[in-house]
Design a protein around this motif. Structure first.
Motif, PDB file in Angstrom:
ATOM      1  N   ALA A 139      20.350 -45.920  51.645  1.00  0.00           N
ATOM      2  CA  ALA A 139      19.923 -46.935  52.605  1.00  0.00           C
ATOM      3  C   ALA A 139      19.151 -48.065  51.939  1.00  0.00           C
ATOM      4  O   ALA A 139      18.929 -49.110  52.540  1.00  0.00           O
ATOM      5  N   MET A 140      18.762 -47.858  50.693  1.00  0.00           N
ATOM      6  CA  MET A 140      17.956 -48.854  49.987  1.00  0.00           C
ATOM      7  C   MET A 140      18.798 -49.844  49.190  1.00  0.00           C
ATOM      8  O   MET A 140      18.276 -50.831  48.687  1.00  0.00           O
ATOM      9  N   PHE A 141      20.087 -49.585  49.064  1.00  0.00           N
ATOM     10  CA  PHE A 141      20.933 -50.420  48.221  1.00  0.00           C
ATOM     11  C   PHE A 141      22.132 -50.960  48.984  1.00  0.00           C
ATOM     12  O   PHE A 141      22.646 -50.319  49.885  1.00  0.00           O
ATOM     13  N   ASP A 142      22.559 -52.135  48.599  1.00  0.00           N
ATOM     14  CA  ASP A 142      23.840 -52.680  49.013  1.00  0.00           C
ATOM     15  C   ASP A 142      24.753 -52.596  47.802  1.00  0.00           C
ATOM     16  O   ASP A 142      24.321 -52.855  46.670  1.00  0.00           O
ATOM     17  N   VAL A 143      25.995 -52.240  48.028  1.00  0.00           N
ATOM     18  CA  VAL A 143      26.962 -52.188  46.938  1.00  0.00           C
ATOM     19  C   VAL A 143      27.981 -53.293  47.176  1.00  0.00           C
ATOM     20  O   VAL A 143      28.547 -53.404  48.260  1.00  0.00           O
ATOM     21  N   GLU A 144      28.150 -54.120  46.164  1.00  0.00           N
ATOM     22  CA  GLU A 144      29.112 -55.214  46.262  1.00  0.00           C
ATOM     23  C   GLU A 144      30.198 -55.006  45.220  1.00  0.00           C
ATOM     24  O   GLU A 144      29.937 -54.565  44.105  1.00  0.00           O
ATOM     25  N   ARG A 145      31.414 -55.360  45.590  1.00  0.00           N
ATOM     26  CA  ARG A 145      32.526 -55.272  44.655  1.00  0.00           C
ATOM     27  C   ARG A 145      32.975 -56.684  44.321  1.00  0.00           C
ATOM     28  O   ARG A 145      33.381 -57.439  45.194  1.00  0.00           O
ATOM     29  N   THR A 146      32.862 -57.018  43.049  1.00  0.00           N
ATOM     30  CA  THR A 146      33.266 -58.333  42.581  1.00  0.00           C
ATOM     31  C   THR A 146      34.236 -58.149  41.427  1.00  0.00           C
ATOM     32  O   THR A 146      33.893 -57.532  40.421  1.00  0.00           O
ATOM     33  N   ASP A 147      35.430 -58.653  41.575  1.00  0.00           N
ATOM     34  CA  ASP A 147      36.450 -58.539  40.526  1.00  0.00           C
ATOM     35  C   ASP A 147      36.636 -57.100  40.059  1.00  0.00           C
ATOM     36  O   ASP A 147      36.740 -56.825  38.864  1.00  0.00           O
ATOM     37  N   GLY A 148      36.648 -56.158  40.992  1.00  0.00           N
ATOM     38  CA  GLY A 148      36.883 -54.759  40.657  1.00  0.00           C
ATOM     39  C   GLY A 148      35.672 -54.030  40.110  1.00  0.00           C
ATOM     40  O   GLY A 148      35.768 -52.863  39.765  1.00  0.00           O
ATOM     41  N   VAL A 149      34.536 -54.687  40.009  1.00  0.00           N
ATOM     42  CA  VAL A 149      33.321 -54.065  39.480  1.00  0.00           C
ATOM     43  C   VAL A 149      32.326 -53.888  40.631  1.00  0.00           C
ATOM     44  O   VAL A 149      32.087 -54.822  41.394  1.00  0.00           O
ATOM     45  N   TYR A 150      31.792 -52.687  40.734  1.00  0.00           N
ATOM     46  CA  TYR A 150      30.803 -52.408  41.766  1.00  0.00           C
ATOM     47  C   TYR A 150      29.406 -52.682  41.213  1.00  0.00           C
ATOM     48  O   TYR A 150      29.078 -52.277  40.113  1.00  0.00           O
ATOM     49  N   GLU A 151      28.608 -53.374  42.001  1.00  0.00           N
ATOM     50  CA  GLU A 151      27.228 -53.654  41.621  1.00  0.00           C
ATOM     51  C   GLU A 151      26.303 -53.183  42.730  1.00  0.00           C
ATOM     52  O   GLU A 151      26.580 -53.405  43.908  1.00  0.00           O
ATOM     53  N   ARG A 165      22.703 -53.559  44.477  1.00  0.00           N
ATOM     54  CA  ARG A 165      21.593 -54.498  44.628  1.00  0.00           C
ATOM     55  C   ARG A 165      20.599 -53.884  45.606  1.00  0.00           C
ATOM     56  O   ARG A 165      20.974 -53.473  46.693  1.00  0.00           O
ATOM     57  N   ILE A 166      19.346 -53.843  45.174  1.00  0.00           N
ATOM     58  CA  ILE A 166      18.332 -53.271  46.055  1.00  0.00           C
ATOM     59  C   ILE A 166      18.096 -54.220  47.219  1.00  0.00           C
ATOM     60  O   ILE A 166      18.108 -55.438  47.053  1.00  0.00           O
ATOM     61  N   ARG A 167      17.946 -53.661  48.380  1.00  0.00           N
ATOM     62  CA  ARG A 167      17.676 -54.464  49.573  1.00  0.00           C
ATOM     63  C   ARG A 167      16.222 -54.909  49.563  1.00  0.00           C
ATOM     64  O   ARG A 167      15.337 -54.191  49.109  1.00  0.00           O
ATOM     65  N   LEU A 168      15.981 -56.061  50.092  1.00  0.00           N
ATOM     66  CA  LEU A 168      14.607 -56.532  50.206  1.00  0.00           C
ATOM     67  C   LEU A 168      13.809 -55.652  51.162  1.00  0.00           C
ATOM     68  O   LEU A 168      12.602 -55.516  51.044  1.00  0.00           O
ATOM     69  N   ASP A 169      14.505 -55.030  52.097  1.00  0.00           N
ATOM     70  CA  ASP A 169      13.842 -54.195  53.101  1.00  0.00           C
ATOM     71  C   ASP A 169      14.027 -52.706  52.816  1.00  0.00           C
ATOM     72  O   ASP A 169      14.274 -51.922  53.710  1.00  0.00           O
ATOM     73  N   TYR A 170      13.870 -52.295  51.546  1.00  0.00           N
ATOM     74  CA  TYR A 170      14.098 -50.894  51.195  1.00  0.00           C
ATOM     75  C   TYR A 170      12.989 -49.958  51.678  1.00  0.00           C
ATOM     76  O   TYR A 170      13.210 -48.786  51.888  1.00  0.00           O
ATOM     77  N   ARG A 171      11.784 -50.449  51.891  1.00  0.00           N
ATOM     78  CA  ARG A 171      10.679 -49.575  52.276  1.00  0.00           C
ATOM     79  C   ARG A 171      10.869 -48.918  53.641  1.00  0.00           C
ATOM     80  O   ARG A 171      10.448 -47.773  53.822  1.00  0.00           O
ATOM     81  N   PRO A 172      11.523 -49.553  54.615  1.00  0.00           N
ATOM     82  CA  PRO A 172      11.779 -48.826  55.868  1.00  0.00           C
ATOM     83  C   PRO A 172      12.592 -47.541  55.663  1.00  0.00           C
ATOM     84  O   PRO A 172      12.406 -46.573  56.407  1.00  0.00           O
ATOM     85  N   ALA A 173      13.457 -47.514  54.665  1.00  0.00           N
ATOM     86  CA  ALA A 173      14.226 -46.294  54.390  1.00  0.00           C
ATOM     87  C   ALA A 173      13.292 -45.153  53.985  1.00  0.00           C
ATOM     88  O   ALA A 173      13.509 -43.998  54.359  1.00  0.00           O
ATOM     89  N   ILE A 174      12.241 -45.462  53.239  1.00  0.00           N
ATOM     90  CA  ILE A 174      11.263 -44.447  52.850  1.00  0.00           C
ATOM     91  C   ILE A 174      10.520 -43.948  54.091  1.00  0.00           C
ATOM     92  O   ILE A 174      10.368 -42.738  54.288  1.00  0.00           O
ATOM     93  N   LEU A 175      10.085 -44.870  54.935  1.00  0.00           N
ATOM     94  CA  LEU A 175       9.375 -44.465  56.157  1.00  0.00           C
ATOM     95  C   LEU A 175      10.263 -43.620  57.061  1.00  0.00           C
ATOM     96  O   LEU A 175       9.830 -42.600  57.597  1.00  0.00           O
ATOM     97  N   ARG A 176      11.519 -44.036  57.241  1.00  0.00           N
ATOM     98  CA  ARG A 176      12.437 -43.272  58.113  1.00  0.00           C
ATOM     99  C   ARG A 176      12.649 -41.859  57.576  1.00  0.00           C
ATOM    100  O   ARG A 176      12.854 -40.928  58.345  1.00  0.00           O
ATOM    101  N   SER A 177      12.594 -41.687  56.267  1.00  0.00           N
ATOM    102  CA  SER A 177      12.811 -40.367  55.674  1.00  0.00           C
ATOM    103  C   SER A 177      11.586 -39.467  55.776  1.00  0.00           C
ATOM    104  O   SER A 177      11.718 -38.267  55.984  1.00  0.00           O
ATOM    105  N   TYR A 178      10.416 -40.022  55.603  1.00  0.00           N
ATOM    106  CA  TYR A 178       9.202 -39.211  55.518  1.00  0.00           C
ATOM    107  C   TYR A 178       8.428 -39.074  56.827  1.00  0.00           C
ATOM    108  O   TYR A 178       7.786 -38.052  57.042  1.00  0.00           O
TER     109      TYR A 178
END
Length: 125
Positions: free
Chosen positions: A41-53, A55-68
């Motif tokens: 939930a903390m990352f977005d995965v983008e596919r560009t020219d067949g390569v997956y990258e 990228r951490i989301r700017l709003d990754y901390r809510p994922a920690i709160l939702r888990s704990y």
């Protein structure tokens, strides 16, 4: 310590209000699958020219709160107890979220390394 993760929790005291004591219930440990869901939930995965990258989301901390955060006793302005839900969790004020995240990072468990690594975007060792 068991290899199977239970649902043990502890309370983070948020202080006394005119309506009563407020607290958050925090999970002591997460199971592997729960950690994976949180991290995903903390990352977005983008596919560009067949390569997956990743990228951490700017709003990754809510994922920690939702888990704990698993429950709470919080009152609204009228003094009514607000039932815990993920939707309601997203409406917490910044000061409460900041206090909860700081507490979660300070957990004296194996999870501490993982959360600190997430907070600093390093790989846990």
């Amino acid at each position: 310590m068991s290899r199977l993760v239970g649902f043990s929790t502890h309370k983070l005291d948020l202080g006394q209000t005119e309506h009563g004591l407020e607290w958050l219930e925090i999970r002591d440990r997460l199971a592997w699958q729960e950690e994976q869901i949180m991290i995903a939930a903390m990352f977005d995965v983008e596919r560009t020219d067949g390569v997956y990258e990743q990228r951490i989301r700017l709003d990754y901390r809510p994922a920690i709160l939702r888990s704990y955060v698993s429950n709470w006793q919080i009152f609204d302005d009228a003094g009514h107890a607000v039932p815990f839900s993920l939707d309601a969790l997203e409406r917490l004020d910044t000061a409460t979220c900041t206090a909860a995240l700081a507490h979660i990072v300070d957990l004296p468990k194996d999870d501490q390394k993982k959360v600190i690594a997430i907070e600093t975007l390093e790989t846990p060792k």
